[in-house]
Design a protein around this motif. Structure first.
Motif, PDB file in Angstrom:
ATOM      1  N   UNK A  44       0.851  -1.178   0.000  1.00 26.59           N
ATOM      2  CA  UNK A  44       0.000   0.000   0.000  1.00 26.59           C
ATOM      3  C   UNK A  44       0.889   1.231   0.000  1.00 26.59           C
ATOM      4  N   UNK A  45       0.589   2.171  -0.884  1.00 28.30           N
ATOM      5  CA  UNK A  45       1.362   3.401  -0.972  1.00 28.30           C
ATOM      6  C   UNK A  45       0.438   4.600  -0.789  1.00 28.30           C
ATOM      7  N   UNK A  46       1.011   5.694  -0.390  1.00 25.66           N
ATOM      8  CA  UNK A  46       0.281   6.955  -0.313  1.00 25.66           C
ATOM      9  C   UNK A  46       0.736   7.799  -1.501  1.00 25.66           C
ATOM     10  N   UNK A  47      -0.214   8.202  -2.358  1.00 19.42           N
ATOM     11  CA  UNK A  47       0.167   8.974  -3.539  1.00 19.42           C
ATOM     12  C   UNK A  47       0.360  10.449  -3.184  1.00 19.42           C
ATOM     13  N   UNK A  48       0.627  11.282  -4.188  1.00 18.04           N
ATOM     14  CA  UNK A  48       0.906  12.700  -3.968  1.00 18.04           C
ATOM     15  C   UNK A  48      -0.295  13.452  -3.396  1.00 18.04           C
ATOM     16  N   UNK A  49      -1.493  12.935  -3.611  1.00 18.64           N
ATOM     17  CA  UNK A  49      -2.702  13.572  -3.092  1.00 18.64           C
ATOM     18  C   UNK A  49      -3.026  13.126  -1.666  1.00 18.64           C
ATOM     19  N   UNK A  50      -2.197  12.235  -1.118  1.00 27.25           N
ATOM     20  CA  UNK A  50      -2.421  11.750   0.240  1.00 27.25           C
ATOM     21  C   UNK A  50      -3.414  10.597   0.309  1.00 27.25           C
ATOM     22  N   UNK A  51      -3.738  10.012  -0.842  1.00 29.38           N
ATOM     23  CA  UNK A  51      -4.687   8.899  -0.890  1.00 29.38           C
ATOM     24  C   UNK A  51      -3.952   7.568  -0.827  1.00 29.38           C
ATOM     25  N   UNK A  52      -4.586   6.615  -0.209  1.00 30.99           N
ATOM     26  CA  UNK A  52      -4.031   5.276  -0.102  1.00 30.99           C
ATOM     27  C   UNK A  52      -4.276   4.521  -1.412  1.00 30.99           C
ATOM     28  N   UNK A  53      -3.205   3.951  -1.973  1.00 28.51           N
ATOM     29  CA  UNK A  53      -3.300   3.228  -3.234  1.00 28.51           C
ATOM     30  C   UNK A  53      -2.743   1.820  -3.031  1.00 28.51           C
ATOM     31  N   UNK A  54      -3.566   0.818  -3.340  1.00 24.67           N
ATOM     32  CA  UNK A  54      -3.135  -0.571  -3.230  1.00 24.67           C
ATOM     33  C   UNK A  54      -2.393  -0.950  -4.494  1.00 24.67           C
TER      34      UNK A  54
END
Length: 183
Positions: free
Chosen positions: A74-84
């Protein structure tokens, strides 16, 4: 005979299977047996959570890759959203995966969560909030792996279906084009 277990097949990766089960069993056994032999909550908390964290890491990064051909993070993108993010072997490689390894992987993944849930119920009944915290951390790590690998498996199935659809559409299109080019 066990229900659903493949017959006549050996484990292809016995070392990975061993370590997949080892830390799960060690965390559960230490937690259960520590009530009998250890009187220090801090030691119980640290050791149980450490073993559960080792299990989480081994399952997520090693045995998941080896036994079922999947990995997730799981990563946090530049917008601060969690991305699986998911990695999975291709369809051909997945078809060659050992059924017994896969069976062990999934069953122990779910049974561990069930065991931690039962221990959480016991902690609630005995009104031991501190031990409920230990079980809660371990249950959270176990459920995180279940969710991650379940999402990874669904993503892999979706990719296989998309590939099949594209292949069929391509074949139909080329067949139609060749039929009209003959005329």
């Amino acid at each position: 005979m066990d229900l659903g277990q493949p017959v006549g097949e050996n484990y292809a990766n016995p070392n990975a299977c061993f370590f997949h089960v080892l830390f799960k069993a060690a965390a559960l056994a230490f937690y259960i047996l520590s009530a009998l032999f250890v009187d220090n909550f801090v030691i119980i908390f640290v050791m149980t959570v450490l073993l559960a964290a080792l299990d989480f890491w081994v399952v997520k990064n090693v045995s998941g890759r080896i036994l079922v051909g999947m990995r997730w993070w799981n990563e946090i993108n530049d917008l601060g959203e969690s991305v699986w993010k998911f990695e999975c072997l291709d369809q051909e490689s997945l078809a060659r995966m050992n059924k017994k390894d896969s069976w062990l992987f999934w069953w122990t993944l779910y049974l561990t969560a069930v065991a931690w849930t039962i221990l959480a119920i016991f902690s609630l009944i005995r009104l031991h909030a501190d031990y409920l915290l230990v079980v809660g951390v371990c249950l959270t790590l176990s459920i995180a792996n279940i969710v991650g690998f379940t999402k990874c498996q669904k993503d892999a199935k979706k990719r296989i279906q998309q590939f099949a659809s594209r292949t069929i559409a391509s074949r139909v299109s080329s067949t139609i084009q060749s039929a009209f080019s003959v005329v």
